[in-house]
Design a protein around this motif. Structure first.
Motif, mmCIF file in Angstrom:
data_model
loop_
_atom_site.group_PDB
_atom_site.id
_atom_site.type_symbol
_atom_site.label_atom_id
_atom_site.label_comp_id
_atom_site.label_asym_id
_atom_site.label_seq_id
_atom_site.Cartn_x
_atom_site.Cartn_y
_atom_site.Cartn_z
ATOM 1 N N TRP A 32 0.841 -1.205 0.000
ATOM 2 C CA TRP A 32 0.000 0.000 0.000
ATOM 3 C C TRP A 32 0.870 1.246 0.000
ATOM 4 C CZ3 TRP A 32 -4.907 1.746 -0.524
ATOM 5 C CH2 TRP A 32 -5.212 2.997 -0.008
ATOM 6 N N LEU A 33 1.899 1.276 0.837
ATOM 7 C CA LEU A 33 2.793 2.431 0.869
ATOM 8 C C LEU A 33 3.482 2.637 -0.473
ATOM 9 C CD1 LEU A 33 2.217 2.293 3.917
ATOM 10 C CD2 LEU A 33 4.662 2.630 4.331
ATOM 11 N N LYS A 34 3.873 1.538 -1.121
ATOM 12 C CA LYS A 34 4.519 1.649 -2.432
ATOM 13 C C LYS A 34 3.506 2.095 -3.492
ATOM 14 C CE LYS A 34 7.676 -1.519 -3.419
ATOM 15 N NZ LYS A 34 8.339 -2.836 -3.568
ATOM 16 N N PHE A 35 2.291 1.630 -3.366
ATOM 17 C CA PHE A 35 1.218 2.034 -4.292
ATOM 18 C C PHE A 35 0.966 3.543 -4.184
ATOM 19 C CE2 PHE A 35 -3.466 2.825 -4.360
ATOM 20 C CZ PHE A 35 -3.681 2.697 -5.731
ATOM 21 N N ILE A 36 0.930 4.053 -2.958
ATOM 22 C CA ILE A 36 0.716 5.486 -2.750
ATOM 23 C C ILE A 36 1.826 6.301 -3.415
ATOM 24 C CG2 ILE A 36 0.679 7.319 -0.985
ATOM 25 C CD1 ILE A 36 -1.912 5.736 -1.154
ATOM 26 N N GLY A 37 3.026 5.745 -3.497
ATOM 27 C CA GLY A 37 4.151 6.448 -4.076
ATOM 28 C C GLY A 37 4.274 6.353 -5.582
ATOM 29 N N GLN A 38 3.402 5.600 -6.235
ATOM 30 C CA GLN A 38 3.495 5.446 -7.685
ATOM 31 C C GLN A 38 3.262 6.784 -8.393
ATOM 32 O OE1 GLN A 38 4.532 2.635 -9.359
ATOM 33 N NE2 GLN A 38 4.965 1.997 -7.244
ATOM 34 N N ALA A 39 3.913 6.936 -9.530
ATOM 35 C CA ALA A 39 3.923 8.227 -10.228
ATOM 36 C C ALA A 39 2.519 8.714 -10.566
ATOM 37 C CB ALA A 39 4.772 8.124 -11.494
ATOM 38 N N ASP A 40 1.640 7.819 -11.043
ATOM 39 C CA ASP A 40 0.306 8.268 -11.432
ATOM 40 C C ASP A 40 -0.522 8.685 -10.221
ATOM 41 O OD1 ASP A 40 0.229 5.627 -10.526
ATOM 42 O OD2 ASP A 40 -1.424 5.048 -11.839
ATOM 43 N N VAL A 41 -0.374 7.975 -9.113
ATOM 44 C CA VAL A 41 -1.097 8.339 -7.891
ATOM 45 C C VAL A 41 -0.610 9.693 -7.383
ATOM 46 C CG1 VAL A 41 -1.522 7.710 -5.481
ATOM 47 C CG2 VAL A 41 -1.526 5.941 -7.263
ATOM 48 N N GLN A 42 0.696 9.890 -7.373
ATOM 49 C CA GLN A 42 1.258 11.149 -6.901
ATOM 50 C C GLN A 42 0.930 12.309 -7.843
ATOM 51 O OE1 GLN A 42 3.371 11.971 -4.000
ATOM 52 N NE2 GLN A 42 2.206 10.190 -3.332
ATOM 53 N N ALA A 43 0.917 12.038 -9.153
ATOM 54 C CA ALA A 43 0.604 13.088 -10.123
ATOM 55 C C ALA A 43 -0.825 13.587 -9.938
ATOM 56 C CB ALA A 43 0.812 12.584 -11.542
ATOM 57 N N THR A 44 -1.748 12.664 -9.683
ATOM 58 C CA THR A 44 -3.136 13.056 -9.443
ATOM 59 C C THR A 44 -3.260 13.864 -8.161
ATOM 60 O OG1 THR A 44 -3.941 11.077 -10.585
ATOM 61 C CG2 THR A 44 -5.477 12.179 -9.110
ATOM 62 N N TYR A 45 -2.517 13.450 -7.142
ATOM 63 C CA TYR A 45 -2.523 14.171 -5.870
ATOM 64 C C TYR A 45 -2.038 15.604 -6.070
ATOM 65 C CZ TYR A 45 -2.092 14.377 -0.720
ATOM 66 O OH TYR A 45 -2.231 14.670 0.612
ATOM 67 N N ALA A 46 -0.991 15.759 -6.891
ATOM 68 C CA ALA A 46 -0.441 17.089 -7.152
ATOM 69 C C ALA A 46 -1.416 17.957 -7.936
ATOM 70 C CB ALA A 46 0.884 16.967 -7.901
ATOM 71 N N SER A 47 -2.051 17.379 -8.963
ATOM 72 C CA SER A 47 -2.922 18.169 -9.831
ATOM 73 C C SER A 47 -4.243 18.519 -9.165
ATOM 74 C CB SER A 47 -3.178 17.423 -11.143
ATOM 75 O OG SER A 47 -3.871 16.202 -10.914
ATOM 76 N N GLU A 48 -4.793 17.606 -8.369
ATOM 77 C CA GLU A 48 -6.112 17.835 -7.776
ATOM 78 C C GLU A 48 -6.054 18.562 -6.426
ATOM 79 O OE1 GLU A 48 -8.346 14.230 -7.587
ATOM 80 O OE2 GLU A 48 -8.365 13.946 -9.771
ATOM 81 N N PHE A 49 -4.950 18.383 -5.701
ATOM 82 C CA PHE A 49 -4.882 18.967 -4.354
ATOM 83 C C PHE A 49 -3.701 19.920 -4.182
ATOM 84 C CE2 PHE A 49 -7.338 15.097 -3.856
ATOM 85 C CZ PHE A 49 -8.366 15.494 -3.015
ATOM 86 N N GLY A 50 -2.902 20.091 -5.240
ATOM 87 C CA GLY A 50 -1.750 20.971 -5.134
ATOM 88 C C GLY A 50 -0.680 20.435 -4.213
#
Length: 450
Positions: free
Chosen positions: A358-376
């Motif tokens: 789960w921790l590695k999944f949270i760190g995946q590029a697509d998950v992090q990119a969405t976090y950056a774009s939607e929540f800054g």
């Protein structure tokens, strides 16, 4: 109070006291990284955010995605923020801790239970494959990686999710109107403030009701002129560093560069540089004043824009810049103040294999990119894009260091906090000068540290 700010307050207060993410004791060997096979069973993940909030909904969506990747696995989300924190601690003590928990504090806390072995050591896990031929550790920004270790041993307490940083926000239209460029040095910043003031524009929005926010100016000036280690040692904060600080605690007044920092602060906050009435202005009102154009700059956390999104005029153009460097300063010029919002795994997790994945999944590029774009959000991972306006900060994460927000003062005694805050507030209010502030801080710190 927004979630990022609440995390800091909880972490350095309640979480430090409770030791929610205490790492394994020094005598405990690193926990072998589990081998992910067919994940099954239940994975319990703690959310600091309550249901029906955007970040809780994000977590729920990620849980569904993770379940879709692992047939037979169910992700359960448990609320553990605010009033939900004490029950989580009770479960830790009872050996029934949830599998994955937010560390909340930006760094592994040095709570009284740090020798209790309550948190899974991720040292070996970080050496596991993360795709593209690299390890999990390789995927993390260097400045972020340095924040993941325990303060008392060689264990790794958490994996990153996002990063909070302190920097200047400025009104691009005001700067353009007065022909001003982004200041690169502290002298530039002082000259910029003087130019704005002479043109009838207030330079800074500051809250005078929350000393920790005024402290941000002082912390950065001490970081640039003195350096993190010397300042931390003088505060009496060796317990919030990862390496023992050698030698006897120095007097603050004896630190090379401390009076340069104090005099620069006095120049920055001199009469007319801060909005009228700031002494009684809370942080929300100060932030609103900035977005209404009453002040040209505000020193604040990276949460500012998302927190104030509903109040920002549509035509407002916000810019950001890192706290300027001190020309010839003896301190840390490439360091940013902030912290890592991380995730830890309980030492007695019922499903450690799924928790690590789960921790590695949270760190995946697509998950992090969405976090950056939607929540800054600013990611702790190299592959994620920087949110607009935070490109320079992300560059610093790649090339520099990160210093704990407030230099750990939130976890210090009331006497040590007052030794910094009361003279600092007096200087901001124009009641004492730079040299007197340093003298008072030094004497009071000496008394508070015994």
């Amino acid at each position: 109070m927004n979630t990022a700010r609440a995390r800091w307050a909880v972490a350095a207060g309640a979480a430090l006291a409770l030791g929610l993410t205490a790492c394994a004791p020094p005598s405990t060997d690193p926990t072998p990284a589990p081998t992910a096979g067919g994940l099954s069973g239940t994975l319990e993940v703690v959310s600091y955010h309550p249901e029906n909030t955007p970040l809780y909904d994000r977590l729920a969506e990620l849980a569904e995605q993770f379940e879709a990747q692992h047939d037979g696995l169910t992700v359960e989300i448990t609320f553990g923020g605010g009033p939900g924190m004490p029950p989580i601690m009770t479960r830790y003590l009872a050996g029934d801790a949830p599998d994955v928990n937010p560390t909340l504090g930006g760094q592994c806390p040095n709570g009284e239970l740090i020798e209790g072995g309550l948190t899974y050591d991720l040292s070996d896990a970080l050496k596991s494959d993360f795709g593209d031929g690299g390890t999990w550790e390789d995927a993390i920004h260097p400045a972020v990686r340095s924040q993941l270790d325990s303060w008392v041993d060689d264990s790794v307490c958490m994996a990153p999710e996002s990063v909070t940083v302190i920097q200047f926000f400025y009104n691009k239209k005001i700067f353009a109107e007065h022909g001003l460029s982004v200041p690169e040095t502290i002298d530039d910043l002082i000259e910029t403030a003087a130019a704005l003031k002479s043109a009838g524009q207030t330079p800074f929005a500051v809250t005078g009701t929350f000393a920790f926010y005024m402290q941000l100016y002082w912390d950065y000036l001490m970081l640039r002129h003195v350096g993190a280690e010397a300042y931390t040692h003088a505060i009496g904060g060796a317990q919030v560093t990862r390496e023992p600080i050698p030698g006897e605690r120095p007097l603050l007044a004896d630190l090379p560069g401390v009076r340069d920092a104090a005099r620069d602060l006095e120049r920055l906050v001199s009469d007319g540089n801060i909005l009228d009435g700031f002494r009684s202005t809370d942080f929300t009102a100060a932030q609103m004043s900035f977005f209404q154009g009453d002040a040209a700059m505000i020193l604040m956390g990276s949460w500012l824009v998302s927190e104030m999104a509903d109040a920002i005029p549509e035509d407002f153009e916000v810019g950001t810049f890192a706290f300027p460097v001190a020309t010839g300063g003896a301190g840390d010029q490439a360091t940013t103040i902030g912290g890592v919002q991380g995730l830890s795994v309980a030492a007695d997790a019922k499903n450690p294999e799924a928790a690590i994945e789960w921790l590695k999944f949270i760190g995946q590029a697509d998950v992090q990119a969405t976090y950056a774009s939607e929540f800054g959000a600013i990611s702790g991972y190299k592959a994620a894009p920087a949110p607009e306006g935070f490109e320079a900060v992300v560059d610093m994460l790649a090339d520099g260091e990160m210093q704990m927000m407030y230099f750990g003062l939130l976890g210090q005694s009331a006497e040590i906090q007052a030794a910094i805050h009361e003279p600092l507030t007096q200087l901001f209010f124009g009641q004492i000068g730079a040299d007197e502030m340093v003298t008072q801080m030094s004497q009071r710190l000496d008394a508070a540290n015994g």
